[in-house]
Scaffold this motif. Structure first.
Motif, PDB file in Angstrom:
ATOM      1  N   ALA A   1       2.009  95.544 -63.181  1.00  0.00           N
ATOM      2  CA  ALA A   1       1.906  96.094 -64.537  1.00  0.00           C
ATOM      3  C   ALA A   1       0.532  95.844 -65.139  1.00  0.00           C
ATOM      4  N   ALA A   2      -0.029  94.665 -64.866  1.00  0.00           N
ATOM      5  CA  ALA A   2      -1.363  94.354 -65.402  1.00  0.00           C
ATOM      6  C   ALA A   2      -2.430  95.251 -64.793  1.00  0.00           C
ATOM      7  N   PHE A   3      -2.235  95.647 -63.545  1.00  0.00           N
ATOM      8  CA  PHE A   3      -3.195  96.516 -62.856  1.00  0.00           C
ATOM      9  C   PHE A   3      -2.713  97.965 -62.828  1.00  0.00           C
ATOM     10  N   SER A   4      -1.878  98.358 -63.773  1.00  0.00           N
ATOM     11  CA  SER A   4      -1.310  99.708 -63.749  1.00  0.00           C
ATOM     12  C   SER A   4      -2.366 100.801 -63.914  1.00  0.00           C
ATOM     13  N   ARG A   5      -3.466 100.492 -64.585  1.00  0.00           N
ATOM     14  CA  ARG A   5      -4.523 101.490 -64.793  1.00  0.00           C
ATOM     15  C   ARG A   5      -5.578 101.468 -63.691  1.00  0.00           C
ATOM     16  N   ALA A   6      -5.469 100.517 -62.774  1.00  0.00           N
ATOM     17  CA  ALA A   6      -6.438 100.407 -61.678  1.00  0.00           C
ATOM     18  C   ALA A   6      -6.104 101.447 -60.599  1.00  0.00           C
ATOM     19  N   PRO A   7      -7.065 101.731 -59.721  1.00  0.00           N
ATOM     20  CA  PRO A   7      -6.770 102.639 -58.611  1.00  0.00           C
ATOM     21  C   PRO A   7      -5.625 102.091 -57.748  1.00  0.00           C
ATOM     22  N   ALA A   8      -4.873 102.990 -57.152  1.00  0.00           N
ATOM     23  CA  ALA A   8      -3.667 102.613 -56.410  1.00  0.00           C
ATOM     24  C   ALA A   8      -3.959 101.616 -55.286  1.00  0.00           C
ATOM     25  N   ARG A   9      -5.037 101.831 -54.544  1.00  0.00           N
ATOM     26  CA  ARG A   9      -5.370 100.902 -53.438  1.00  0.00           C
ATOM     27  C   ARG A   9      -5.664  99.509 -53.968  1.00  0.00           C
ATOM     28  N   GLN A  10      -6.411  99.432 -55.065  1.00  0.00           N
ATOM     29  CA  GLN A  10      -6.743  98.135 -55.639  1.00  0.00           C
ATOM     30  C   GLN A  10      -5.474  97.440 -56.162  1.00  0.00           C
ATOM     31  N   ARG A  11      -4.624  98.193 -56.857  1.00  0.00           N
ATOM     32  CA  ARG A  11      -3.386  97.622 -57.383  1.00  0.00           C
ATOM     33  C   ARG A  11      -2.495  97.130 -56.241  1.00  0.00           C
ATOM     34  N   ASP A  12      -2.353  97.923 -55.193  1.00  0.00           N
ATOM     35  CA  ASP A  12      -1.514  97.527 -54.062  1.00  0.00           C
ATOM     36  C   ASP A  12      -2.058  96.283 -53.366  1.00  0.00           C
ATOM     37  N   LEU A  13      -3.387  96.204 -53.239  1.00  0.00           N
ATOM     38  CA  LEU A  13      -4.001  95.038 -52.611  1.00  0.00           C
ATOM     39  C   LEU A  13      -3.748  93.781 -53.436  1.00  0.00           C
ATOM     40  N   VAL A  14      -3.939  93.875 -54.748  1.00  0.00           N
ATOM     41  CA  VAL A  14      -3.753  92.711 -55.615  1.00  0.00           C
ATOM     42  C   VAL A  14      -2.289  92.274 -55.637  1.00  0.00           C
ATOM     43  N   VAL A  15      -1.373  93.240 -55.665  1.00  0.00           N
ATOM     44  CA  VAL A  15       0.060  92.913 -55.635  1.00  0.00           C
ATOM     45  C   VAL A  15       0.415  92.256 -54.307  1.00  0.00           C
ATOM     46  N   ALA A  16      -0.112  92.765 -53.208  1.00  0.00           N
ATOM     47  CA  ALA A  16       0.161  92.168 -51.896  1.00  0.00           C
ATOM     48  C   ALA A  16      -0.406  90.750 -51.802  1.00  0.00           C
TER      49      ALA A  16
ATOM     50  N   THR B   1      -0.950  88.729 -54.301  1.00  0.00           N
ATOM     51  CA  THR B   1      -0.125  87.895 -55.177  1.00  0.00           C
ATOM     52  C   THR B   1       1.166  87.489 -54.474  1.00  0.00           C
ATOM     53  N   GLY B   2       1.806  88.442 -53.836  1.00  0.00           N
ATOM     54  CA  GLY B   2       3.033  88.135 -53.092  1.00  0.00           C
ATOM     55  C   GLY B   2       2.786  87.140 -51.981  1.00  0.00           C
ATOM     56  N   PHE B   3       1.698  87.329 -51.238  1.00  0.00           N
ATOM     57  CA  PHE B   3       1.372  86.404 -50.158  1.00  0.00           C
ATOM     58  C   PHE B   3       1.120  84.999 -50.707  1.00  0.00           C
ATOM     59  N   ALA B   4       0.346  84.908 -51.789  1.00  0.00           N
ATOM     60  CA  ALA B   4       0.043  83.597 -52.381  1.00  0.00           C
ATOM     61  C   ALA B   4       1.309  82.942 -52.920  1.00  0.00           C
ATOM     62  N   GLN B   5       2.156  83.712 -53.586  1.00  0.00           N
ATOM     63  CA  GLN B   5       3.379  83.150 -54.156  1.00  0.00           C
ATOM     64  C   GLN B   5       4.329  82.680 -53.065  1.00  0.00           C
ATOM     65  N   TYR B   6       4.570  83.502 -52.071  1.00  0.00           N
ATOM     66  CA  TYR B   6       5.498  83.117 -51.005  1.00  0.00           C
ATOM     67  C   TYR B   6       4.935  81.977 -50.155  1.00  0.00           C
ATOM     68  N   SER B   7       3.629  81.963 -49.953  1.00  0.00           N
ATOM     69  CA  SER B   7       3.020  80.842 -49.224  1.00  0.00           C
ATOM     70  C   SER B   7       3.179  79.548 -50.000  1.00  0.00           C
ATOM     71  N   SER B   8       2.965  79.605 -51.301  1.00  0.00           N
ATOM     72  CA  SER B   8       3.117  78.423 -52.146  1.00  0.00           C
ATOM     73  C   SER B   8       4.565  77.931 -52.140  1.00  0.00           C
ATOM     74  N   LEU B   9       5.505  78.852 -52.306  1.00  0.00           N
ATOM     75  CA  LEU B   9       6.913  78.464 -52.285  1.00  0.00           C
ATOM     76  C   LEU B   9       7.320  77.884 -50.929  1.00  0.00           C
ATOM     77  N   PHE B  10       6.822  78.483 -49.852  1.00  0.00           N
ATOM     78  CA  PHE B  10       7.116  77.966 -48.517  1.00  0.00           C
ATOM     79  C   PHE B  10       6.576  76.545 -48.370  1.00  0.00           C
ATOM     80  N   GLY B  11       5.341  76.323 -48.820  1.00  0.00           N
ATOM     81  CA  GLY B  11       4.759  74.989 -48.740  1.00  0.00           C
ATOM     82  C   GLY B  11       5.512  73.968 -49.570  1.00  0.00           C
ATOM     83  N   VAL B  12       5.928  74.351 -50.780  1.00  0.00           N
ATOM     84  CA  VAL B  12       6.672  73.436 -51.646  1.00  0.00           C
ATOM     85  C   VAL B  12       8.027  73.110 -51.027  1.00  0.00           C
ATOM     86  N   LEU B  13       8.704  74.112 -50.489  1.00  0.00           N
ATOM     87  CA  LEU B  13       9.997  73.857 -49.855  1.00  0.00           C
ATOM     88  C   LEU B  13       9.843  72.986 -48.607  1.00  0.00           C
ATOM     89  N   CYS B  14       8.778  73.186 -47.851  1.00  0.00           N
ATOM     90  CA  CYS B  14       8.511  72.312 -46.701  1.00  0.00           C
ATOM     91  C   CYS B  14       8.267  70.879 -47.162  1.00  0.00           C
TER      92      CYS B  14
END
Length: 190
Positions: A50-65, A67-80
């Motif tokens: 939503a924050a990158f809704s006005r950005a080009p689609a490739r840029q928005r998709d990259l940033v969302v991806a 973010t997902g990678f960073a979030q899931y990596s962080s959660l995986f590390g915390v759970l470990c």
């Protein structure tokens, strides 16, 4: 000389904690503003999209991806980390039973499995929340009580100990990672 070094380190670490606290507060305010501007989103990835809704689609998709990678990596590390901590605490609680750490960790996972499988949301087991509060109070209170009862200063039967240990790269990185973990936001849903 030693007192001056101790005070310098203490002041530096207090300043570091204050700076990290301010950074955490600033990030939280920014996330809250985005959340209020995008009431239909419920995840970090949704907020970033939503924050990158006005950005080009490739840029928005990259940033969302990313973010997902960073979030899931962080959660995986915390759970470990939590899983390893549970195994280590079982091993320390039953120090006279000679079992290796991976086996204690698997046993801990087996003991937690019924709660994880049956809980539909955070807070499903109110008794576990109260148990967690009591363990936190005990974690802080018991060592303070023991240290106050002994009131020893200087040298123990195991050798000398320091109010501020000598600084090494390994201990500095371990301390900084604990501070970063303490100030990180571990929620997966906004």
């Amino acid at each position: 000389m030693l007192l001056k070094l101790f005070l310098d380190r203490r002041i530096a670490f207090v300043l570091l904690i204050v700076v990290l606290l301010l950074m955490n507060m600033h990030t939280s305010v920014l996330m809250w503003r985005i959340r209020m501007g995008c009431p239909d989103t419920h995840t970090y990835m949704g907020l970033v999209g939503a924050a990158f809704s006005r950005a080009p689609a490739r840029q928005r998709d990259l940033v969302v991806a990313l973010t997902g990678f960073a979030q899931y990596s962080s959660l995986f590390g915390v759970l470990c980390l939590y899983t390893l901590s549970f195994g280590k605490s079982l091993g320390m609680a039953m120090y006279d039973v000679h079992v290796c750490l991976p086996q204690w960790t698997v046993l801990g996972c087996i003991l937690l499995l019924p709660f994880v499988v049956t809980a539909r949301s955070m807070g499903s087991y109110q008794s576990l929340i109260w148990f967690n509060i009591l363990t936190i109070i005990g974690t802080v209170g018991i060592p303070l009580w023991v240290m106050a009862a002994r009131a020893e200063v200087g040298v123990s039967d195991r050798g000398a100990y320091y109010a501020v240990a000598p600084i090494s790269l390994s201990s500095s990185m371990a301390g900084l990672s604990k501070i970063a973990f303490a100030f990180s936001d571990r929620k997966s849903v906004v």
